[in-house]
Design an enzyme around this catalytic site. Structure first.
Site, PDB file in Angstrom:
ATOM      1  N   ALA A  56       0.876  -1.178   0.000  1.00 23.96           N
ATOM      2  CA  ALA A  56       0.000   0.000   0.000  1.00 23.96           C
ATOM      3  C   ALA A  56       0.911   1.224   0.000  1.00 23.96           C
ATOM      4  CB  ALA A  56      -0.894  -0.013   1.235  1.00 23.96           C
ATOM      5  N   VAL A  82       4.518  -1.314   3.354  1.00 21.01           N
ATOM      6  CA  VAL A  82       4.346   0.100   3.014  1.00 21.01           C
ATOM      7  C   VAL A  82       5.229   0.418   1.813  1.00 21.01           C
ATOM      8  CG1 VAL A  82       4.656   2.472   3.805  1.00 21.01           C
ATOM      9  CG2 VAL A  82       3.773   0.739   5.382  1.00 21.01           C
ATOM     10  N   LYS A  83       4.614   1.038   0.811  1.00 19.78           N
ATOM     11  CA  LYS A  83       5.358   1.356  -0.417  1.00 19.78           C
ATOM     12  C   LYS A  83       5.763   2.818  -0.378  1.00 19.78           C
ATOM     13  CE  LYS A  83       4.478  -0.315  -5.083  1.00 19.78           C
ATOM     14  NZ  LYS A  83       3.412  -0.403  -6.080  1.00 19.78           N
ATOM     15  N   VAL A  84       7.057   3.050  -0.556  1.00 17.63           N
ATOM     16  CA  VAL A  84       7.554   4.439  -0.563  1.00 17.63           C
ATOM     17  C   VAL A  84       8.332   4.665  -1.862  1.00 17.63           C
ATOM     18  CG1 VAL A  84       7.726   4.555   1.966  1.00 17.63           C
ATOM     19  CG2 VAL A  84       9.735   3.892   0.634  1.00 17.63           C
TER      20      VAL A  84
END
Ligand code: E4P
Length: 225
Positions: A56, A82-84
Site C-alpha cells: 500500500a 508500506v510502499k515508498v
C-alpha cells in the site's frame, strides 16, 4: 519465484487467489484510483483475503508525512508492506519503518544505484519498473540482471520485485535471472497458462473420449461387468 498480483480490483484478486498461485499483491495510487474505492478499505479487504504481503503506497513526498501515512497503512493488517518512492525522503522513511519491523517496498526504481540505496535502507522489496524502461527505449531486463548480481555480491536480503510487467516474456526473463518476485497484472498472470498446442491437444483428447461413451464419474458399466 513468488507471484504477486498487481491490482486493486478486489474481485479479480479474489478469483486469482482461489487458484493458490497468489503470494501477495501490489497496489499503487493509480490502481487505487482505478478501483474507485477508498484506499484504507480496499487495502484492508485485500489484506484480509491474501495471506502474503500487500503493498500500500504512501502519497506524501516529505519524510514526516510519509512516515505518518506509512504507520497508518501498516496498522491496517500485519501483512501490509508500506510502499515508498525511491527518493531521499522515501529512503529515510524506509529505514525508520523497517527498523520498527514494518515491511517496506521501495518503488519507482529505474537504476541499479537506486536499488543499492534501497537495500542499504533495509527495504524488504525493491521494485524496478521494467515496462516503463522499455517504453523509453532502455532495456528493463538489463536493470533486473544488474540488481540481482549486485545484491548477490553483498548478500543483501532485499527481494527483487519485478514491476511494470506487461507481457509473459517479461516474466520469463525475470525468472531466468532469478528475480525473487514478479508482480503481474491479472491478465498477464492468467495468460501464462495459455498455449495453442494445449488447446489443440485437449480438443483431440475430448473428441476421442466422446467416442467411447464412457464417463469417469458414472461407474454403472463397472458395476455390471
Ligand atoms: C507495482 O508495484 C507498480 O506500481 C506497477 O507494476 C507499475 O506498472 P505500470 O508501469 O504498468 O503502471
Amino acid at each position: 519465484m513468488k507471484f504477486f498480483v498487481d491490482s486493486a480490483d478486489t474481485a479479480a484478486i479474489r478469483e486469482l487467489n482461489e487458484t493458490g498461485l497468489v503470494d501477495g499483491v501490489t497496489t499503487n495510487p493509480s490502481l487505487i484510483a482505478k478501483s474507485g474505492g477508498n484506499i484504507l478499505k480496499v487495502v484492508a479487504e485485500i489484506a484480509e483475503m491474501v495471506e502474503g504481503p500487500v503493498s500500500a503506497e504512501v502519497t506524501a513526498t516529505d519524510h514526516a508525512t510519509m512516515l505518518a501515512e506509512g504507520r497508518k497503512l501498516a496498522k491496517i493488517a500485519p501483512n501490509i508492506a508500506v510502499k515508498v518512492p525511491l527518493t531521499m525522503d522515501g529512503l529515510k522513511t524506509c529505514k525508520v519503518l523497517t527498523d520498527a519491523g514494518t515491511m517496506v517496498n521501495v518503488t519507482l526504481c529505474f537504476s541499479a544505484n537506486q536499488a543499492l540505496l534501497a537495500a542499504k535502507a533495509g527495504a524488504t522489496f525493491i521494485s524496478p519498473f521494467v515496462g516503463r524502461l522499455d517504453d523509453i527505449g532502455q532495456d528493463g531486463m538489463e536493470l533486473i540482471a544488474d540488481i540481482v548480481s549486485i545484491y548477490d555480491n553483498y548478500d543483501f536480503g532485499t527481494e527483487v520485485l519485478v514491476a511494470s510487467i506487461r507481457h509473459p516474456m517479461h516474466l520469463l526473463d525475470a525468472a531466468k535471472l532469478g528475480a525473487d518476485v514478479a508482480t503481474l497484472p491479472p491478465n498477464v498472470l492468467t495468460s501464462l497458462a495459455n498455449h495453442p498446442l494445449t488447446d489443440k491437444g485437449l480438443k483431440a483428447f475430448l473428441d476421442d473420449w466422446a467416442k467411447t461413451g464412457q464417463s469417469i464419474l458414472d461407474d454403472t458399466d463397472m458395476a455390471e461387468a
